[in-house]
Motif scaffolding. Structure first.
Motif, mmCIF file in Angstrom:
data_model
loop_
_atom_site.group_PDB
_atom_site.id
_atom_site.type_symbol
_atom_site.label_atom_id
_atom_site.label_comp_id
_atom_site.label_asym_id
_atom_site.label_seq_id
_atom_site.Cartn_x
_atom_site.Cartn_y
_atom_site.Cartn_z
ATOM 1 N N PRO A 38 0.796 -1.232 0.000
ATOM 2 C CA PRO A 38 0.000 0.000 0.000
ATOM 3 C C PRO A 38 0.826 1.278 0.000
ATOM 4 O O PRO A 38 0.323 2.347 -0.379
ATOM 5 C CB PRO A 38 -0.818 -0.119 1.286
ATOM 6 C CG PRO A 38 -0.020 -1.016 2.178
ATOM 7 C CD PRO A 38 0.662 -1.987 1.258
ATOM 8 N N ASN A 39 2.079 1.199 0.422
ATOM 9 C CA ASN A 39 2.922 2.404 0.517
ATOM 10 C C ASN A 39 4.354 2.077 0.117
ATOM 11 O O ASN A 39 4.738 0.904 -0.010
ATOM 12 C CB ASN A 39 2.909 2.962 1.952
ATOM 13 C CG ASN A 39 1.525 3.381 2.405
ATOM 14 O OD1 ASN A 39 1.005 4.408 1.984
ATOM 15 N ND2 ASN A 39 0.907 2.572 3.265
ATOM 16 N N ASP A 40 5.135 3.119 -0.072
ATOM 17 C CA ASP A 40 6.562 2.963 -0.330
ATOM 18 C C ASP A 40 7.225 2.461 0.958
ATOM 19 O O ASP A 40 7.163 3.134 1.995
ATOM 20 C CB ASP A 40 7.159 4.308 -0.749
ATOM 21 C CG ASP A 40 8.632 4.208 -1.132
ATOM 22 O OD1 ASP A 40 9.288 3.225 -0.745
ATOM 23 O OD2 ASP A 40 9.127 5.129 -1.796
ATOM 24 N N PRO A 41 7.868 1.285 0.923
ATOM 25 C CA PRO A 41 8.447 0.732 2.154
ATOM 26 C C PRO A 41 9.642 1.513 2.685
ATOM 27 O O PRO A 41 10.043 1.325 3.835
ATOM 28 C CB PRO A 41 8.854 -0.685 1.740
ATOM 29 C CG PRO A 41 9.118 -0.576 0.281
ATOM 30 C CD PRO A 41 8.113 0.415 -0.234
ATOM 31 N N TYR A 42 10.240 2.376 1.857
ATOM 32 C CA TYR A 42 11.409 3.148 2.269
ATOM 33 C C TYR A 42 11.047 4.562 2.727
ATOM 34 O O TYR A 42 11.877 5.258 3.305
ATOM 35 C CB TYR A 42 12.418 3.243 1.121
ATOM 36 C CG TYR A 42 12.921 1.903 0.659
ATOM 37 C CD1 TYR A 42 13.943 1.245 1.338
ATOM 38 C CD2 TYR A 42 12.374 1.285 -0.459
ATOM 39 C CE1 TYR A 42 14.404 0.010 0.920
ATOM 40 C CE2 TYR A 42 12.836 0.047 -0.893
ATOM 41 C CZ TYR A 42 13.841 -0.584 -0.201
ATOM 42 O OH TYR A 42 14.303 -1.811 -0.622
ATOM 43 N N LEU A 43 9.819 4.983 2.449
ATOM 44 C CA LEU A 43 9.410 6.354 2.754
ATOM 45 C C LEU A 43 9.100 6.481 4.234
ATOM 46 O O LEU A 43 8.257 5.754 4.777
ATOM 47 C CB LEU A 43 8.175 6.735 1.925
ATOM 48 C CG LEU A 43 7.652 8.157 2.103
ATOM 49 C CD1 LEU A 43 8.697 9.176 1.632
ATOM 50 C CD2 LEU A 43 6.349 8.332 1.345
ATOM 51 N N ASN A 44 9.793 7.400 4.903
ATOM 52 C CA ASN A 44 9.527 7.597 6.330
ATOM 53 C C ASN A 44 8.827 8.925 6.566
ATOM 54 O O ASN A 44 9.032 9.897 5.839
ATOM 55 C CB ASN A 44 10.821 7.515 7.147
ATOM 56 C CG ASN A 44 11.814 8.594 6.772
ATOM 57 O OD1 ASN A 44 11.672 9.750 7.183
ATOM 58 N ND2 ASN A 44 12.825 8.246 5.996
ATOM 59 N N LYS A 72 6.045 12.084 11.520
ATOM 60 C CA LYS A 72 4.787 12.530 12.127
ATOM 61 C C LYS A 72 3.885 11.361 12.502
ATOM 62 O O LYS A 72 3.019 11.511 13.365
ATOM 63 C CB LYS A 72 4.054 13.465 11.170
ATOM 64 C CG LYS A 72 4.763 14.794 10.932
ATOM 65 C CD LYS A 72 3.955 15.669 9.993
ATOM 66 C CE LYS A 72 4.654 16.998 9.743
ATOM 67 N NZ LYS A 72 3.876 17.866 8.805
ATOM 68 N N ILE A 73 4.059 10.237 11.826
ATOM 69 C CA ILE A 73 3.193 9.088 12.117
ATOM 70 C C ILE A 73 3.995 7.901 12.653
ATOM 71 O O ILE A 73 3.564 6.756 12.558
ATOM 72 C CB ILE A 73 2.411 8.661 10.857
ATOM 73 C CG1 ILE A 73 3.373 8.359 9.698
ATOM 74 C CG2 ILE A 73 1.407 9.713 10.444
ATOM 75 C CD1 ILE A 73 2.704 7.710 8.500
ATOM 76 N N LYS A 74 5.157 8.161 13.215
ATOM 77 C CA LYS A 74 5.987 7.061 13.710
ATOM 78 C C LYS A 74 5.298 6.338 14.871
ATOM 79 O O LYS A 74 4.525 6.935 15.645
ATOM 80 C CB LYS A 74 7.356 7.574 14.152
ATOM 81 C CG LYS A 74 7.339 8.470 15.370
ATOM 82 C CD LYS A 74 8.765 8.885 15.742
ATOM 83 C CE LYS A 74 8.769 9.746 17.004
ATOM 84 N NZ LYS A 74 10.151 10.127 17.389
ATOM 85 N N LEU A 75 5.559 5.050 14.950
ATOM 86 C CA LEU A 75 5.033 4.183 16.011
ATOM 87 C C LEU A 75 3.502 4.187 16.061
ATOM 88 O O LEU A 75 2.901 4.085 17.131
ATOM 89 C CB LEU A 75 5.616 4.585 17.368
ATOM 90 C CG LEU A 75 7.146 4.527 17.476
ATOM 91 C CD1 LEU A 75 7.607 5.020 18.834
ATOM 92 C CD2 LEU A 75 7.653 3.119 17.217
ATOM 93 N N MET A 76 2.878 4.291 14.911
ATOM 94 C CA MET A 76 1.415 4.209 14.836
ATOM 95 C C MET A 76 0.990 2.763 15.099
ATOM 96 O O MET A 76 1.535 1.821 14.533
ATOM 97 C CB MET A 76 0.920 4.651 13.455
ATOM 98 C CG MET A 76 -0.597 4.551 13.291
ATOM 99 S SD MET A 76 -1.109 4.884 11.586
ATOM 100 C CE MET A 76 -0.711 6.631 11.475
#
Length: 283
Positions: free
Chosen positions: A40-46, A49-53
């Protein structure tokens, strides 16, 4: 061809556990092959703001995010590809080496060649497995080809011993004597006759060894000894969460659950094949 397909489906019908394991592995294989389209998303894109969701809180990140905001589900899907390619290559290499050594040793029995090869096998099988893997990694490095070679060198010995025993039995069979009378040399006997008759004995072990290779690769990558970033594998996805395991369990647990599912599926396949090829266990 049509008859083989019918026999395969009859086998699946008689062995529901094999069917379940096969379906799971086919789905996992599809995820690996079509990772670019399924993730669903780019696995490398960090996205800090949404870390540890936490998982199941946002439809865009179904399994949550890791410590720098990368999509955990996407990284797991890409990790399947790396782990599967690495482990399948390793087991294939172990098969080639083990079958070759086993046939040569079995055909040479009794003799000096057989003694030398079997002593090497004894040393290999007697050495602590994880220690051997760590030593080989320190020698060959941590690239994917090196890791595949390391795992292959760790798995080949049981194949060699199994094939040697089968070869010693098969080489006394009438069809081998007939082949020799027709002028077949050792190479032709090994490749055309012995090879196809000794393979069924080790076929049930292959799924089990793929399962073991996946678990070992994951353990090594979790410890930092396996696949190195930026390449994604299930093991280093798990390793991303080892510093957060007490508070953000999903980073380590989700890929761990997937590894367990793969191991169970491969074990179901191997168990069904073992029952099929072992006359003592057939119904």
């Amino acid at each position: 061809m049509a008859e083989r397909v019918r026999r395969f489906f009859r086998f699946c019908k008689k062995n529901p556990s094999f069917t379940v394991g096969l379906v799971i592995m086919v789905l996992i294989f599809v995820l690996a092959v079509f990772a670019e389209w399924i993730a669903p998303n780019d696995p490398y894109l960090n996205n800090p703001k949404i870390k540890l969701m936490a998982p199941f809180t946002d439809a865009a990140y179904p399994l949550g995010t890791d410590y720098i905001g990368r999509c955990l589900l996407s990284r797991m899907i890409y990790g399947i590809r790396t782990s599967m390619v690495l482990c399948l290559t390793a087991v294939a290499g172990a098969l080639v080496l083990g079958i070759g050594v086993g046939i040569v040793s079995g055909m040479a029995y009794p003799g000096r060649m057989d003694s030398v090869l079997m002593r090497i096998v004894d040393v290999q099988m007697g050495y602590p497995f994880i220690v051997l893997v760590i030593i080989l990694i320190s020698l060959f490095g941590q690239s994917i080809p090196s890791l595949a070679l390391v795992l292959a060198l760790s798995f080949w010995a049981p194949y060699a011993r199994n094939i040697r025993g089968s070869t010693m039995i098969q080489k006394e069979a009438d069809y081998i004597s007939a082949a020799k009378l027709m002028g077949a040399g050792n190479r032709r006997i090994a490749t055309k006759y012995l090879g196809r008759n000794v393979l069924p004995g080790i076929l049930p072990v292959v799924p089990m060894d793929i399962s073991s290779a996946i678990v070992i690769e994951s353990l090594l990558s979790y410890m930092g000894l396996g696949v190195q970033p930026p390449i994604i594998s299930l093991g280093n996805v798990m390793g991303d969460g080892k510093n957060y395991i007490s508070t953000n369990w999903w980073i380590t647990a989700m890929p761990g659950f997937l590894i367990v599912i793969m191991a169970i599926a491969l074990t179901l396949i191997g168990d069904a094949l073992h029952k099929q090829f072992d006359p003592k266990l057939r119904n």
